[in-house]
Design a protein around this motif. Structure first.
Motif, mmCIF file in Angstrom:
data_model
loop_
_atom_site.group_PDB
_atom_site.id
_atom_site.type_symbol
_atom_site.label_atom_id
_atom_site.label_comp_id
_atom_site.label_asym_id
_atom_site.label_seq_id
_atom_site.Cartn_x
_atom_site.Cartn_y
_atom_site.Cartn_z
ATOM 1 N N ASP A 221 11.231 -19.523 -15.414
ATOM 2 C CA ASP A 221 12.344 -20.135 -14.703
ATOM 3 C C ASP A 221 13.578 -19.236 -14.680
ATOM 4 O O ASP A 221 14.434 -19.383 -13.802
ATOM 5 N N ARG A 222 13.674 -18.324 -15.641
ATOM 6 C CA ARG A 222 14.830 -17.425 -15.697
ATOM 7 C C ARG A 222 14.665 -16.199 -14.787
ATOM 8 O O ARG A 222 15.573 -15.384 -14.677
ATOM 9 N N ILE A 223 13.503 -16.073 -14.161
ATOM 10 C CA ILE A 223 13.254 -14.962 -13.244
ATOM 11 C C ILE A 223 13.994 -15.210 -11.933
ATOM 12 O O ILE A 223 13.948 -16.296 -11.368
ATOM 13 N N GLN A 224 14.670 -14.177 -11.435
ATOM 14 C CA GLN A 224 15.413 -14.313 -10.175
ATOM 15 C C GLN A 224 14.731 -13.615 -9.003
ATOM 16 O O GLN A 224 15.097 -13.827 -7.845
ATOM 17 N N HIS A 225 13.748 -12.762 -9.314
ATOM 18 C CA HIS A 225 12.975 -12.100 -8.249
ATOM 19 C C HIS A 225 11.596 -11.776 -8.811
ATOM 20 O O HIS A 225 11.484 -11.203 -9.900
ATOM 21 N N ALA A 226 10.549 -12.145 -8.073
ATOM 22 C CA ALA A 226 9.179 -11.913 -8.541
ATOM 23 C C ALA A 226 8.370 -11.214 -7.460
ATOM 24 O O ALA A 226 8.574 -11.435 -6.262
ATOM 25 N N GLU A 227 7.431 -10.364 -7.901
ATOM 26 C CA GLU A 227 6.544 -9.656 -6.982
ATOM 27 C C GLU A 227 5.101 -9.844 -7.435
ATOM 28 O O GLU A 227 4.790 -9.729 -8.622
ATOM 29 N N LYS A 228 4.246 -10.153 -6.480
ATOM 30 C CA LYS A 228 2.808 -10.240 -6.719
ATOM 31 C C LYS A 228 2.212 -8.866 -6.466
ATOM 32 O O LYS A 228 2.148 -8.401 -5.336
ATOM 33 N N MET A 229 1.801 -8.195 -7.532
ATOM 34 C CA MET A 229 1.373 -6.803 -7.449
ATOM 35 C C MET A 229 -0.146 -6.718 -7.268
ATOM 36 O O MET A 229 -0.909 -6.928 -8.207
ATOM 37 N N ASP A 230 -0.567 -6.421 -6.061
ATOM 38 C CA ASP A 230 -1.976 -6.190 -5.776
ATOM 39 C C ASP A 230 -2.140 -4.745 -5.341
ATOM 40 O O ASP A 230 -1.178 -3.975 -5.294
ATOM 41 N N LEU A 231 -3.388 -4.377 -5.002
ATOM 42 C CA LEU A 231 -3.589 -3.050 -4.445
ATOM 43 C C LEU A 231 -2.761 -2.925 -3.169
ATOM 44 O O LEU A 231 -2.718 -3.849 -2.355
ATOM 45 N N PRO A 232 -2.097 -1.798 -2.965
ATOM 46 C CA PRO A 232 -1.287 -1.631 -1.750
ATOM 47 C C PRO A 232 -2.170 -1.512 -0.517
ATOM 48 O O PRO A 232 -3.398 -1.368 -0.633
ATOM 49 N N PRO A 233 -1.596 -1.559 0.682
ATOM 50 C CA PRO A 233 -2.381 -1.347 1.899
ATOM 51 C C PRO A 233 -3.100 -0.006 1.854
ATOM 52 O O PRO A 233 -2.648 0.927 1.179
ATOM 53 N N ILE A 234 -4.206 0.079 2.585
ATOM 54 C CA ILE A 234 -5.048 1.272 2.487
ATOM 55 C C ILE A 234 -4.292 2.535 2.877
ATOM 56 O O ILE A 234 -4.507 3.604 2.303
ATOM 57 N N GLY A 235 -3.370 2.430 3.827
ATOM 58 C CA GLY A 235 -2.583 3.599 4.213
ATOM 59 C C GLY A 235 -1.723 4.102 3.069
ATOM 60 O O GLY A 235 -1.603 5.317 2.856
ATOM 61 N N ALA A 236 -1.126 3.173 2.326
ATOM 62 C CA ALA A 236 -0.305 3.561 1.171
ATOM 63 C C ALA A 236 -1.173 4.149 0.061
ATOM 64 O O ALA A 236 -0.769 5.087 -0.634
ATOM 65 N N MET A 237 -2.381 3.592 -0.125
ATOM 66 C CA MET A 237 -3.303 4.136 -1.125
ATOM 67 C C MET A 237 -3.632 5.585 -0.817
ATOM 68 O O MET A 237 -3.608 6.457 -1.705
ATOM 69 N N VAL A 238 -3.953 5.859 0.439
ATOM 70 C CA VAL A 238 -4.306 7.222 0.853
ATOM 71 C C VAL A 238 -3.137 8.165 0.641
ATOM 72 O O VAL A 238 -3.295 9.281 0.124
ATOM 73 N N GLU A 239 -1.937 7.716 1.021
ATOM 74 C CA GLU A 239 -0.753 8.564 0.899
ATOM 75 C C GLU A 239 -0.463 8.898 -0.563
ATOM 76 O O GLU A 239 -0.165 10.057 -0.906
ATOM 77 N N ARG A 240 -0.555 7.893 -1.432
ATOM 78 C CA ARG A 240 -0.277 8.130 -2.853
ATOM 79 C C ARG A 240 -1.327 9.050 -3.472
ATOM 80 O O ARG A 240 -0.995 9.929 -4.272
ATOM 81 N N ALA A 241 -2.583 8.832 -3.127
ATOM 82 C CA ALA A 241 -3.646 9.682 -3.681
ATOM 83 C C ALA A 241 -3.488 11.120 -3.219
ATOM 84 O O ALA A 241 -3.719 12.064 -3.987
ATOM 85 N N ALA A 242 -3.092 11.315 -1.968
ATOM 86 C CA ALA A 242 -2.875 12.666 -1.457
ATOM 87 C C ALA A 242 -1.765 13.363 -2.235
ATOM 88 O O ALA A 242 -1.877 14.541 -2.588
ATOM 89 N N CYS A 243 -0.683 12.631 -2.515
ATOM 90 C CA CYS A 243 0.433 13.205 -3.278
ATOM 91 C C CYS A 243 0.057 13.469 -4.731
ATOM 92 O O CYS A 243 0.430 14.490 -5.305
ATOM 93 N N LYS A 244 -0.683 12.549 -5.330
ATOM 94 C CA LYS A 244 -1.043 12.674 -6.743
ATOM 95 C C LYS A 244 -2.040 13.801 -6.984
ATOM 96 O O LYS A 244 -1.927 14.552 -7.957
ATOM 97 N N THR A 245 -3.059 13.900 -6.127
ATOM 98 C CA THR A 245 -4.183 14.808 -6.385
ATOM 99 C C THR A 245 -4.130 16.096 -5.579
ATOM 100 O O THR A 245 -4.823 17.049 -5.908
ATOM 101 N N GLY A 246 -3.332 16.110 -4.521
ATOM 102 C CA GLY A 246 -3.304 17.282 -3.658
ATOM 103 C C GLY A 246 -4.450 17.325 -2.665
ATOM 104 O O GLY A 246 -4.619 18.316 -1.949
ATOM 105 N N CYS A 247 -5.239 16.266 -2.592
ATOM 106 C CA CYS A 247 -6.358 16.218 -1.651
ATOM 107 C C CYS A 247 -5.822 16.022 -0.236
ATOM 108 O O CYS A 247 -5.064 15.084 0.024
ATOM 109 N N GLU A 248 -6.232 16.897 0.684
ATOM 110 C CA GLU A 248 -5.759 16.822 2.056
ATOM 111 C C GLU A 248 -6.769 16.157 2.985
ATOM 112 O O GLU A 248 -6.501 15.998 4.175
ATOM 113 N N ASN A 249 -7.927 15.804 2.451
ATOM 114 C CA ASN A 249 -8.979 15.219 3.283
ATOM 115 C C ASN A 249 -8.756 13.716 3.404
ATOM 116 O O ASN A 249 -9.195 12.928 2.570
ATOM 117 N N ARG A 250 -8.059 13.301 4.444
ATOM 118 C CA ARG A 250 -7.691 11.898 4.604
ATOM 119 C C ARG A 250 -8.913 11.015 4.839
ATOM 120 O O ARG A 250 -8.919 9.854 4.451
#
Length: 421
Positions: free
Chosen positions: A189-218
């Protein structure tokens, strides 16, 4: 966006506090969730009772909760620290403890040591409270509830600490984890903002993995992301406790970039992290087969981070590759040329029924070309097996990636029938 949401620009931090502000790595990709929380906090910061200082991030393991909490530290310009709650947590873990201090004299001296919560609370830091749902002692929860009030305070053994105006609490908790209970209602009840954290959209997943690993093969990253999403949904539908999250996704991609077999890496980086139970593994495998993702994964082989000269790339039958100018010798079997069909326009989905369409000049005993050659824009690229006098037996699908001005090709081999797109 780093530091664009500073809450107290006039505040002067100590050198220690400056070191505690999280520094975003180059691989960090800003998410819509991050922007939404920052905007909400900034917009309400000077609105009295509407001020947002208690955030809840609830989701599966690997969904990026801690990464997001750290990112908020960078954006808001607040030192970051955290506590990880545990089942037998008591009030001393919240309030701190008075402990004996060794001295030169025989008299015993005691000193108060503040907890990490107290340090963040009175100094105005961003505190991540991990897994408060595992706490069993109701007295501990009562102390937390009191502290998270807008004008809250903590009664220490030596004094009373009042909440610093800049203090922000970020509660992170997993769903459906062993030992976790529903979040305490008073705390929620004391929370003023909440987020439901699931896997992000597939486009965001690809973008993050490319940045993290350096893989350019989309295309590879997207196929892997589809597998992760399917495994995660299958686990939830069948009450499998493990999760397929972003961490597993990153490590799977990275392992394949290090030339580990795609399917082998899938088991060791993803599936076995989710479960080692045979029946549960069978359910996950069945889901992959039904979507034909297993076949798609088995058809992928990825070249490692080898360098090419931009002119020639040789792929051997064992999956290894070399670069440089190829020089024929007496021990090298005759080579056959593979040229783009005259009617080919970029990508061809037509499977050659024979090697005649490849304009092969020389073949092995079973009719399989010993080596294929493609000429493009004045550059020669050689594909095939020079080292051994045997048919080419590569993977069904292989990405050959050159560097510099070298064109990217997709090369397909299947049971001795070859074509290039």
């Amino acid at each position: 966006m780093n530091g664009n949401y500073l809450l107290s620009p006039e505040r002067r931090l100590t050198e220690e506090e400056k070191l505690l502000i999280w520094k975003k790595p180059v691989s960090h990709v800003e998410s819509d969730t991050e922007l939404r929380i920052c905007n909400a906090i900034k917009a309400n910061w000077n609105r009295g009772e509407m001020k947002i200082t208690n955030i809840l991030l609830e989701g599966d393991a690997g969904s990026g909760k801690t990464q997001l909490a750290k990112a908020l530290s960078a954006e808001l310009g607040l030192p970051y620290t955290k506590i990880t709650c545990f089942a037998d947590m008591d009030k001393s873990d919240i309030l701190g403890a008075i402990l004996p201090v060794a001295g030169d004299s025989e008299a015993i001296r005691y000193q108060y040591y503040p907890s990490e919560i107290v340090r963040a609370y009175e100094n105005g830091w961003l505190l991540e409270i991990q897994e408060p749902t595992v706490i069993r002692d109701s007295a501990v929860l009562m102390v937390l509830n009191s502290a998270l009030e807008a004008d809250g305070s903590i009664n220490l053994p030596t004094r009373i600490v009042h909440r610093h105006p800049d203090f922000i609490a970020v509660i992170t908790t997993n769903r459906s984890y062993n030992g976790c209970r529903p979040l305490n209602e008073a705390l929620r009840d004391r929370i003023q903002h909440a987020e439901k954290m699931d896997l992000p959209p597939i486009g965001a997943m690809v973008e993050r993995a490319a940045c993290k690993t350096g893989c350019e093969n989309r295309e590879l990253l997207q196929i892997f992301a589809n597998v992760i999403i399917l495994l995660d949904k299958t686990a939830k539908a069948n009450a499998i406790k493990g999760v397929a999250g972003m961490r597993s996704y990153f490590y799977w991609v990275d392992a394949v970039m290090q030339e580990t077999d795609v399917t082998e890496a899938l088991y060791h980086k993803v599936i076995y992290k989710m479960t080692t139970d045979r029946e549960e593994i069978a359910l996950l495998e069945q889901a992959l087969r039904e979507k034909d993702l297993f076949s798609e994964l088995k058809s992928i082989a990825v070249l490692g981070n080898g360098k090419t000269n931009g002119e020639e790339l040789e792929i051997c039958a064992d999956g290894s590759f070399e670069t440089g100018q190829t020089k024929a010798d007496d021990d090298t079997p005759p080579a056959a040329s593979l040229k783009r069909a005259k009617d080919s326009k970029g990508i061809s989905d037509v499977i050659s029924e024979s090697t005649k369409q490849t304009e092969s000049a020389e073949t092995d005993e079973d009719g399989t070309p010993a080596c294929h050659e493609l000429n493009s824009a004045g550059r020669k690229t050689v594909f095939g097996n020079r080292a051994a006098n045997r048919p080419i037996r590569l993977y069904e699908r292989l990405w050959a990636v050159g560097s510099g001005k070298c064109k990217r090709y997709r090369i397909f081999y299947k049971e001795g029938v070859s074509w290039i797109a």
